[in-house]
Design an enzyme around this catalytic site. Structure first.
Site, PDB file in Angstrom:
ATOM      1  N   HIS A 109      81.556   4.455  33.676  1.00 31.07           N
ATOM      2  CA  HIS A 109      81.468   3.989  32.724  1.00 31.07           C
ATOM      3  C   HIS A 109      82.735   3.607  32.155  1.00 31.07           C
ATOM      4  O   HIS A 109      82.649   3.562  30.530  1.00 31.07           O
ATOM      5  CB  HIS A 109      80.274   4.759  31.561  1.00 31.07           C
ATOM      6  CG  HIS A 109      78.591   4.689  32.650  1.00 31.07           C
ATOM      7  ND1 HIS A 109      77.350   5.765  31.556  1.00 31.07           N
ATOM      8  CD2 HIS A 109      77.918   4.103  33.047  1.00 31.07           C
ATOM      9  CE1 HIS A 109      76.613   5.299  32.210  1.00 31.07           C
ATOM     10  NE2 HIS A 109      77.037   4.245  33.011  1.00 31.07           N
ATOM     11  N   CYS A 117      91.487  -5.155  27.284  1.00 31.82           N
ATOM     12  CA  CYS A 117      92.775  -6.383  25.833  1.00 31.82           C
ATOM     13  C   CYS A 117      90.894  -6.737  26.555  1.00 31.82           C
ATOM     14  O   CYS A 117      91.682  -8.406  27.777  1.00 31.82           O
ATOM     15  CB  CYS A 117      93.849  -6.226  26.884  1.00 31.82           C
ATOM     16  SG  CYS A 117      94.187  -7.742  25.797  1.00 31.82           S
ATOM     17  N   GLY A 175      74.171  17.292  36.045  1.00 32.88           N
ATOM     18  CA  GLY A 175      73.768  17.294  34.536  1.00 32.88           C
ATOM     19  C   GLY A 175      73.788  15.917  34.101  1.00 32.88           C
ATOM     20  O   GLY A 175      73.972  15.416  32.693  1.00 32.88           O
ATOM     21  N   THR A 176      72.348  15.158  34.150  1.00 36.90           N
ATOM     22  CA  THR A 176      72.223  14.002  33.446  1.00 36.90           C
ATOM     23  C   THR A 176      70.914  13.626  33.244  1.00 36.90           C
ATOM     24  O   THR A 176      70.089  13.980  34.206  1.00 36.90           O
ATOM     25  CB  THR A 176      72.842  12.461  34.465  1.00 36.90           C
ATOM     26  OG1 THR A 176      72.261  11.143  33.808  1.00 36.90           O
ATOM     27  CG2 THR A 176      72.359  12.629  35.717  1.00 36.90           C
TER      28      THR A 176
END
Ligand code: APR
Length: 233
Positions: A109, A117, A175-176
């Site tokens: 992510h 840019c 942990g998700t």
């Protein structure tokens, strides 16, 4: 159960919670006081770039005040000592896995330290605040946005991740909440190819039923114990 050689580990905000980084889906449904749609979508950036840039500047500043915890360190130890294939896929945009020493690591992510840019498409480490509209080190244009995969955008490294999932013997999710795809579907892909699946989380995730085993508790306690056992076989 087949012998374990290839491991894929998926981590989410819960692994950094004990370091003091806020998770996304708190009890109030807000992320650091904001609705996710107001700060983590391309539309939000188009509508109010100043708000979005300031929001990510605050998250970047927060990084300077936090440290990897026992769970990050245990995964770095596993990376260093595991002789088989291993891929750590994190949804987190903090750099705590990197700082703990994990190297077989991808940030699906994006990365809080980087800017993307909009003029030349290059990603680069940006040290100045985004709100100051720093120049892109590649093309010089002042069109840097956070290098974060927002809702509606394609995560990074998907080819590499899909390949690793198809080859893994063990898939581990830590942990998700299992609320965001495609990461939430990794367990099903891994199982489709025959992997065992283990989850470690504070609460049952949305996809708990897909795992062979769910261990409930804090990552800082569960992960070091799991790594110790795995390495002692
Ligand atoms: N140890 C283990 N798990 C924990 C801990 C802890 N100390 N503290 C919280 N958790 C768990 C919570 O129970 C929750 O299930 O971590 C999970 C965090 O879930 P989310 O906040 O939804 O975070 P995550 O799953 O990483 O979000 C996925 O959503 O907003 C997007 O792109 C963003 O990468 C993010 C994605």
């Amino acid at each position: 159960m087949r012998e374990i050689n290839n491991i894929v580990i998926l981590t989410g905000a819960g692994i950094s919670a004990e370091s003091g980084v806020a998770t996304f889906r708190g009890p109030d449904g807000l992320w650091e006081g904001h609705r996710v749609e107001d700060v983590a979508t391309p539309e939000a950036f188009q509508r109010d770039p100043d708000l979005v840039l300031k929001f990510y500047d605050e998250r970047r500043a927060k990084l300077q005040t936090v440290e990897p915890n026992a769970a990050h360190k245990a995964l770095a130890r596993l990376d260093a000592e595991w002789g088989g294939n291993l891929l750590l896929v994190t949804q987190n945009v903090d750099d705590l896995h990197d700082r703990a020493g994990s190297s077989r690591l991808v940030h699906m992510h994006g990365d809080l330290l980087n800017g993307l840019c909009l003029s030349c498409g290059q990603r680069s480490v940006i040290t100045d605040d985004f709100s100051n509209r720093p120049a892109c080190p590649h093309c010089g244009e002042r069109t840097i946005r956070p290098d974060i995969v927002w809702f509606g955008e394609m995560p990074y490294h998907m080819d590499q991740i899909e390949l690793a999932l198809a080859r893994c013997d063990l898939f581990v999710s830590i942990g998700t909440s299992g609320a965001v795809y495609p990461a939430a579907g990794f367990v099903q892909t891994a199982r489709h190819y025959g992997a065992q699946a283990l989850e470690m989380n504070l609460d049952p995730s949305d996809g708990s039923l897909y795992f062979h085993e769910s261990r409930m508790g804090k990552a800082g306690e569960l992960v070091p114990a799991w790594v110790e056992t795995l390495l002692s076989y």
